[in-house]
Write a protein that holds these residues in place. Structure first.
Motif, PDB file in Angstrom:
ATOM      1  N   THR A   1      47.127 124.785  19.516  1.00  0.00           N
ATOM      2  CA  THR A   1      45.896 124.621  18.753  1.00  0.00           C
ATOM      3  C   THR A   1      45.764 125.823  17.826  1.00  0.00           C
TER       4      THR A   1
ATOM      5  N   THR B   1      50.584 122.520  24.719  1.00  0.00           N
ATOM      6  CA  THR B   1      50.486 122.132  23.318  1.00  0.00           C
ATOM      7  C   THR B   1      50.088 123.350  22.494  1.00  0.00           C
TER       8      THR B   1
ATOM      9  N   CYS C   1      46.240 121.729  14.368  1.00  0.00           N
ATOM     10  CA  CYS C   1      45.365 121.726  15.541  1.00  0.00           C
ATOM     11  C   CYS C   1      44.809 120.319  15.770  1.00  0.00           C
TER      12      CYS C   1
ATOM     13  N   GLU D   1      48.507 126.536  23.948  1.00  0.00           N
ATOM     14  CA  GLU D   1      47.304 126.202  24.722  1.00  0.00           C
ATOM     15  C   GLU D   1      47.687 125.746  26.123  1.00  0.00           C
TER      16      GLU D   1
ATOM     17  N   CYS E   1      46.025 113.622  23.457  1.00  0.00           N
ATOM     18  CA  CYS E   1      46.860 113.880  22.277  1.00  0.00           C
ATOM     19  C   CYS E   1      48.321 114.061  22.669  1.00  0.00           C
TER      20      CYS E   1
ATOM     21  N   LEU F   1      42.999 116.989  24.824  1.00  0.00           N
ATOM     22  CA  LEU F   1      44.336 117.504  24.521  1.00  0.00           C
ATOM     23  C   LEU F   1      45.402 116.741  25.306  1.00  0.00           C
TER      24      LEU F   1
ATOM     25  N   LYS G   1      37.604 119.010  26.686  1.00  0.00           N
ATOM     26  CA  LYS G   1      38.655 119.551  25.833  1.00  0.00           C
ATOM     27  C   LYS G   1      40.031 119.327  26.457  1.00  0.00           C
TER      28      LYS G   1
END
Length: 288
Positions: A64, A62, A38, A49, A164, A161, A157
């Motif tokens: 998590t 992705t 995660c 997600e 990332c 993400l 959030k």
């Protein structure tokens, strides 16, 4: 939907009045990137997600862990969706025409082409609300607006993400501070316990009112702001979120219920209708 006079009533989500036009350059469409761990907490990533949340038009981008996926959805997503949909989660009407306060559930705000606003109840609505509005005169409307802090945390959030997905899980003190604020939210027991996030409130967030700029879920983009280029992500073709935060300057707007005093024209007549995005579920059988 028709006016009381019988003519069609055209309405949309875009508020009336001037809007700011800001140049936005799309740089790169992000493709799904699945992590084994995660990106938020480091536990095994076991759930797919949506980025942004599915109700904003996001797709699976992705993975998590289940806790980070579910907790953020429970604590934050409703405020983000209400902000995106121009809606109030709960509301009530009151006047001298009908005894007591009459409840509606979610109330959508929409505007007509001539600048008038209308309310569309979504879901359950007390039938007496129609009587209150039909009687005209002084009407008290009490609503629960979206919480600014929780809305920005949901966008934080999604932005994290997206970062990332683009460049891998970031390391260093700023990234650790960001993850710490997200984890503090995840560990909150209820919405009222969600801590204020200076990083989230310091994000630059802009909403596009027209048709989606793109059908892609996440696009790396550059906003031409007054202070220079600002890098961020365009989510679902409609919401730009900066990849940096002026967190030291951020303050939370007061939250809580708002009360409006309305003057309703008694000559206006119409039906109060419920709006169901999906058919209500059928009653199931209970096993003994």
């Amino acid at each position: 939907m028709n006016r009381a006079s019988g003519g069609p009533l055209d309405f949309g989500i875009e508020p009336p009045g001037p809007t700011e036009t800001v140049p936005l350059r799309l740089i790169e469409v992000l493709r799904p990137r699945m992590f084994d761990d995660c990106p938020i907490c480091g536990d095994p990533a076991t759930t797919e997600e949506h980025v942004p949340p599915q109700r904003l038009g996001g797709t699976r981008m992705t993975r998590t862990c289940a806790r980070c996926n579910n907790s953020f959805g429970t604590l934050l997503e409703a405020d983000l969706v209400d902000w995106f949909d121009e809606a109030w989660s709960t509301s009530s009407f009151q006047s001298d025409a009908v005894a007591g306060r009459r409840q509606t559930s979610r109330l959508l705000r929409r505007w007509t082409s001539d600048g008038q606003f209308i309310f569309l109840p979504e879901g359950r609505c007390d039938p007496a609300v129609g009587g209150i509005l039909a009687a005209g005169g002084d009407v008290t409307l009490e609503v629960s607006p979206p919480d600014q802090n929780r809305c920005h945390l949901a966008l934080l959030k999604s932005m994290y993400l997206a970062l990332c997905i683009k460049a891998g899980v970031p390391q260093g003190e700023p990234a650790d501070r960001l993850r710490a604020e997200l984890l503090a939210v995840r560990d909150a027991k209820r919405k009222a316990d969600v801590p204020v996030s200076p990083i989230a409130l310091g994000l630059t967030v802009l909403r596009h009112w027209g048709d989606p700029i793109t059908e892609e879920s996440v696009v790396l983009a550059e906003l031409q702001s007054e202070t220079g280029p600002l890098l961020g992500f365009l989510l679902a073709g409609r919401v730009f979120v900066s990849a940096s935060s002026s967190w030291s300057e951020a303050t939370a707007a007061p939250s809580g219920r708002l009360v409006y005093q309305l003057q309703v024209d008694a000559s206006v007549r119409g039906d109060v209708a419920s709006v169901h995005p999906q058919p209500p579920p059928q009653a199931g059988r209970r096993r003994a």
